[in-house]
Design a protein around this motif. Structure first.
Motif, PDB file in Angstrom:
ATOM      1  N   CYS A  33       8.924  -2.199  -7.575  1.00 50.70           N
ATOM      2  CA  CYS A  33       8.640  -0.956  -7.250  1.00 50.70           C
ATOM      3  C   CYS A  33       8.968  -0.868  -5.242  1.00 50.70           C
ATOM      4  O   CYS A  33       9.318  -1.727  -4.027  1.00 50.70           O
ATOM      5  N   SER A  34       9.616  -0.063  -4.931  1.00 49.74           N
ATOM      6  CA  SER A  34       9.246   0.744  -3.262  1.00 49.74           C
ATOM      7  C   SER A  34       7.928   0.120  -2.450  1.00 49.74           C
ATOM      8  O   SER A  34       7.027   0.205  -3.144  1.00 49.74           O
ATOM      9  N   HIS A  35       8.125  -0.667  -1.361  1.00 54.01           N
ATOM     10  CA  HIS A  35       7.423  -1.382  -0.385  1.00 54.01           C
ATOM     11  C   HIS A  35       5.470  -0.029  -0.125  1.00 54.01           C
ATOM     12  O   HIS A  35       4.759  -0.407  -0.253  1.00 54.01           O
ATOM     13  N   LYS A  36       6.977   1.307  -0.230  1.00 48.38           N
ATOM     14  CA  LYS A  36       6.041   2.514   0.054  1.00 48.38           C
ATOM     15  C   LYS A  36       4.948   3.181  -0.639  1.00 48.38           C
ATOM     16  O   LYS A  36       4.248   3.450  -0.119  1.00 48.38           O
ATOM     17  N   PHE A  37       5.397   2.190  -1.917  1.00 50.25           N
ATOM     18  CA  PHE A  37       4.254   3.020  -3.345  1.00 50.25           C
ATOM     19  C   PHE A  37       3.392   2.249  -3.766  1.00 50.25           C
ATOM     20  O   PHE A  37       3.446   2.221  -4.912  1.00 50.25           O
ATOM     21  N   LEU A  38       3.505   0.630  -3.213  1.00 46.59           N
ATOM     22  CA  LEU A  38       2.035  -0.679  -3.694  1.00 46.59           C
ATOM     23  C   LEU A  38       1.472   0.177  -3.694  1.00 46.59           C
ATOM     24  O   LEU A  38       0.947  -0.655  -4.978  1.00 46.59           O
ATOM     25  N   ASP A  39       0.526  -0.170  -3.684  1.00 44.72           N
ATOM     26  CA  ASP A  39      -0.583   0.819  -3.086  1.00 44.72           C
ATOM     27  C   ASP A  39      -0.626   1.884  -4.409  1.00 44.72           C
ATOM     28  O   ASP A  39      -1.850   2.370  -5.321  1.00 44.72           O
ATOM     29  N   ALA A  40       0.650   3.274  -4.185  1.00 46.85           N
ATOM     30  CA  ALA A  40       0.213   3.611  -5.245  1.00 46.85           C
ATOM     31  C   ALA A  40       0.621   3.703  -6.680  1.00 46.85           C
ATOM     32  O   ALA A  40      -0.791   3.763  -7.896  1.00 46.85           O
TER      33      ALA A  40
END
Length: 111
Positions: free
Chosen positions: A63-70
């Motif tokens: 996934c994109s690094h910005k959406f790892l927590d999501a």
């Protein structure tokens, strides 16, 4: 050359009474993410199933690094797959596949 996005990899484990196929797990992950973050969030996350071992029920998502927590959050909301009770746990996140494969080899006896 400029990269458009940085990617992260997430190893997860499915706990279920029966062995589930790759497509069943993938559909459940996508549906859970879409319900939480919508179609726009799903497209921005650039979610991809890299590999899934049906015997050990362990897989790797990109996934994109910005959406790892999501992505981690959406995995916790999965409680059934194909009318079977199931839980999905994130084991480890990483920036490279090599690190995740080394981690998988290290804990192979525990899975």
């Amino acid at each position: 050359m400029v990269k458009l996005f940085r990617q992260r990899y997430l190893m997860f484990k499915v706990v279920c009474g029966k062995n589930l196929g790759k497509t069943e797990v993938w559909k459940a992950i996508v549906e859970s993410f879409r319900m939480l973050f919508g179609v726009l969030g799903l497209s921005q996350a650039n979610l991809t199933l890299i590999e899934y071992d049906e015997k050990k029920q362990v897989g790797v998502l990109r996934c994109s690094h910005k959406f790892l927590d999501a992505v981690r959050a959406s995995l916790t909301f999965i409680n059934q797959i194909n009318n079977e009770k199931a839980n999905v746990y994130s084991l480890r996140g990483s920036g490279t596949l090599k690190t995740l494969r080394e981690f998988k080899a290290k804990i192979a006896g525990k899975l």
